[in-house]
Design an enzyme around this catalytic site. Sequence first.
Site, short mmCIF file in Angstrom:
data_model
loop_
_atom_site.label_atom_id
_atom_site.label_comp_id
_atom_site.label_asym_id
_atom_site.label_seq_id
_atom_site.Cartn_x
_atom_site.Cartn_y
_atom_site.Cartn_z
N CYS A 84 10.46 56.30 -0.92
CA CYS A 84 10.25 57.54 -0.19
C CYS A 84 9.22 57.32 0.92
O CYS A 84 8.42 56.40 0.85
CB CYS A 84 9.72 58.63 -1.11
SG CYS A 84 10.74 58.87 -2.55
N ARG A 99 13.16 53.57 4.80
CA ARG A 99 12.59 53.34 3.46
C ARG A 99 13.34 54.11 2.37
O ARG A 99 13.23 53.77 1.20
CB ARG A 99 11.13 53.80 3.45
CG ARG A 99 10.22 52.96 4.33
CD ARG A 99 8.92 53.69 4.55
NE ARG A 99 8.25 54.00 3.31
CZ ARG A 99 7.30 53.25 2.77
NH1 ARG A 99 6.91 52.15 3.35
NH2 ARG A 99 6.72 53.61 1.64
N TRP A 130 14.12 59.19 -1.71
CA TRP A 130 15.09 58.27 -2.31
C TRP A 130 14.97 58.54 -3.79
O TRP A 130 13.98 58.18 -4.41
CB TRP A 130 14.73 56.83 -1.95
CG TRP A 130 15.73 55.80 -2.35
CD1 TRP A 130 16.88 55.47 -1.69
CD2 TRP A 130 15.66 54.93 -3.49
NE1 TRP A 130 17.52 54.46 -2.35
CE2 TRP A 130 16.80 54.11 -3.46
CE3 TRP A 130 14.75 54.78 -4.54
CZ2 TRP A 130 17.06 53.16 -4.42
CZ3 TRP A 130 15.01 53.82 -5.50
CH2 TRP A 130 16.16 53.01 -5.43
N ASN A 189 5.16 59.66 -2.95
CA ASN A 189 5.95 58.45 -3.08
C ASN A 189 5.46 57.71 -4.33
O ASN A 189 4.26 57.54 -4.50
CB ASN A 189 5.76 57.56 -1.85
CG ASN A 189 6.41 56.20 -2.02
OD1 ASN A 189 7.45 56.08 -2.65
ND2 ASN A 189 5.78 55.17 -1.46
N GLY A 190 6.38 57.30 -5.20
CA GLY A 190 5.98 56.57 -6.40
C GLY A 190 6.54 57.25 -7.63
O GLY A 190 7.50 58.01 -7.55
N GLU A 214 22.25 34.19 -1.42
CA GLU A 214 21.82 35.11 -0.35
C GLU A 214 23.03 35.65 0.42
O GLU A 214 23.10 36.84 0.73
CB GLU A 214 20.84 34.37 0.58
CG GLU A 214 20.38 35.15 1.81
CD GLU A 214 19.61 36.42 1.50
OE1 GLU A 214 19.23 36.65 0.33
OE2 GLU A 214 19.40 37.22 2.44
N LYS A 231 24.17 39.59 0.77
CA LYS A 231 24.46 40.30 2.03
C LYS A 231 25.82 40.98 1.97
O LYS A 231 25.98 42.11 2.43
CB LYS A 231 24.47 39.33 3.23
CG LYS A 231 23.17 38.66 3.61
CD LYS A 231 22.09 39.58 4.06
CE LYS A 231 21.27 40.02 2.91
NZ LYS A 231 19.88 39.87 2.89
N GLU A 271 25.62 44.11 -0.43
CA GLU A 271 24.84 45.29 -0.01
C GLU A 271 25.31 45.84 1.33
O GLU A 271 25.27 47.05 1.54
CB GLU A 271 23.34 45.00 -0.02
CG GLU A 271 22.90 43.97 0.97
CD GLU A 271 21.42 43.66 0.90
OE1 GLU A 271 20.64 44.51 0.47
OE2 GLU A 271 21.05 42.54 1.31
N HIS A 329 32.55 25.52 -15.85
CA HIS A 329 31.97 26.12 -17.07
C HIS A 329 32.30 27.61 -17.18
O HIS A 329 31.70 28.31 -17.98
CB HIS A 329 30.45 25.90 -17.09
CG HIS A 329 30.07 24.46 -17.09
ND1 HIS A 329 30.37 23.61 -18.12
CD2 HIS A 329 29.44 23.70 -16.14
CE1 HIS A 329 29.93 22.39 -17.84
NE2 HIS A 329 29.37 22.42 -16.64
N LYS A 335 14.51 50.15 1.72
CA LYS A 335 13.92 48.94 2.28
C LYS A 335 12.76 48.43 1.43
O LYS A 335 12.68 47.26 1.12
CB LYS A 335 13.44 49.24 3.70
CG LYS A 335 12.87 48.04 4.44
CD LYS A 335 13.97 47.07 4.82
CE LYS A 335 13.44 45.84 5.51
NZ LYS A 335 14.44 44.75 5.46
C1 F6R Z 1 18.19 42.09 0.41
C2 F6R Z 1 16.93 42.79 0.45
C3 F6R Z 1 16.18 42.98 -0.81
C4 F6R Z 1 14.73 42.52 -0.59
C5 F6R Z 1 13.92 42.79 -1.86
C6 F6R Z 1 12.49 42.31 -1.71
O1 F6R Z 1 18.78 42.04 1.66
O2 F6R Z 1 16.49 43.23 1.48
O3 F6R Z 1 16.77 42.26 -1.85
O4 F6R Z 1 14.73 41.18 -0.27
O5 F6R Z 1 13.92 44.15 -2.16
O6 F6R Z 1 11.83 42.95 -0.68
P1 F6R Z 1 10.51 42.34 -0.07
O7 F6R Z 1 10.85 41.05 0.58
O8 F6R Z 1 10.01 43.38 0.89
O9 F6R Z 1 9.57 42.13 -1.22
#
Ligand code: F6R
Length: 590
Positions: free
Chosen positions: A2, A27, A75, A101-102, A466, A470, A473, A489, A585
Amino acid sequence: MCSIIGILSKDIVAPALVDSLKRMEYRGYDSVGIATLSTDNRISVRKGVGKVGQVNSLLNLAGMEGFVGIGHTRWATHGGVTEYNAHPHPCCNNNIAVVHNGIIENYLPLKEELVKKGHIFRSETDTEVIAHLLEEYYNIGRDIKHAMMETVNHLEGSYAFVAMFANGTLSCARLDEPLIIGISDNTYYASSDVLGFLQYTDQAIFLDNRDMAIIDRAGGVSIVNFSGEPVTRSITKVAWELADANKGEFAHYTIKEIFEQRTSVKAATYQDEHKIRAFCDSIVSASNILVTGSGSSYHTSLIVSMMGSRLLKKRFEPVMASEFQYNMDSIEKNTVILAISQSGETADVLSATKLAREAGAKILSIVNVQTSSLARTADVSLSIKSGPEIGVAATKSFTGQMSLAYAILDRISGGKIGFDREVISDKISKMLAQQESIERLVNITMPKVNDIYLLGRSIHFPIALEGALKMKELAYVHAEGIAAGELKHGPLALMDKNAVVFVLNPDDRTYSDMLSSAHQVKARGAKIIGISNVPNDIYDAMIEIPKIDNDLLYPLVEIIPLQLFSYYLALQNNANPDFPRNLAKSVTVR
Ligand code: F6R
């Protein structure tokens, strides 16, 4: 997660509240609300479900009157996505409203107690207890500082909140969630993110854990700790260029940030000599190193650990931040924790470093946001200096982290990687130049595909993970990164003509083994996309990567086509690549 903002000004605050919420929307964004104080000291609240722009068009948030106000983008964690659960939350008599927030972990017993005392709750959120607790204690002595002290001393969990009182005062407090005060000539801001006020002022006070601030017209900002004792916090000048937080000529932040990697991989490696030496010295003198992070930053941790062990002949152990608490046995006096995080606010990472510190470890961090909690609490912290990453999915921060890690390991190992930022930037530019062919590849390959697999070996395996992240998400397609040797396996059972399989196959020491893995999946009818610098008939399609002198550097370029592929796949699937559903984010809750 949030976002919260409070503003006290000589000007009408609602337009600035809306503007700030829009800038912080990355966020978290399922609902939005604003409360302002009218000149006759009445608190009005408008809130609704949707994005800031939508709710503003519907409810004219920016048209609210008043010189003091608070705002929130939500959020959801406790309670569904409804208008009632959207913040701000007023208390019973509407003299106080709160944004938060939290998570308040003990909200249920607090709520039961408050209900017994006659408080009426209107939402299912944990946040609402804060408004009623403040009301309860404010009613006793009409003293905001004491009401705040009593309130925070009853709360368990992690939080940053801003409360607006009907006498025109803003008060705020933080525990394990970020909260920053912005100060300009005639206005004060309290925000969860510097982007909440950076468009108006670069003068900021970063509140420490267990700080509370009271902001009013007469006294300006006064800061006390949770026991009510005054504390002094200095004003910092925040350096980021706001222009970086715009989309420029790009359709989305995500594609803009993918393209920014041409320069961000270089920016990450320009470091203050004194700091980088201290960072490297700590790694050299450590007996073992635990590398931790979440999501994409965990994938960086995997690569760093593989490379570190190989180059420095030292034990580097990758540990997912969310699993850290269960894997702490190897921490001893001479252990170093290398925590990697774009935001520097990820709750799992902060909790891991806190536990590690308590167990006697030294904390190094690699962050993007240099003013973040992780950067501020680490013994030595380096920033990748990528500028704001607004797209929820990590792109430039991922390669920025890797680039800095390569530069560090190259330095410690006496140049064994031969890392040259100009060369890498040039290779990344070459990959980006394939944008259109990758877009075409998505259009040709993907219309009917439900399952994507990405195969990698050694340092390419984290890139397979990775790339899969991508695709999941951004495009909402099921995708799995697999260590190719593991196919036999189990995962081989999934391969059939409906599967699309990426093979990460540069001509390094994994090449021939990877080719035989490609044959195994091809034999089951899967369609193969090779990411390689060596053409081979086995590939149904090939994305060509440039030859790189040192094999260890391939991960930095082979992730680029996977980011581009995911972006165009998202567009094809009508998903908004900047704001994937259900994700935020900064994940500031555990
Ligand atoms: C994937 C993504 C998330 C962040 C994860 C950690 O694209 O963005 O998986 O990598 O939430 O976030 P940070 O790097 O801010 O600790």
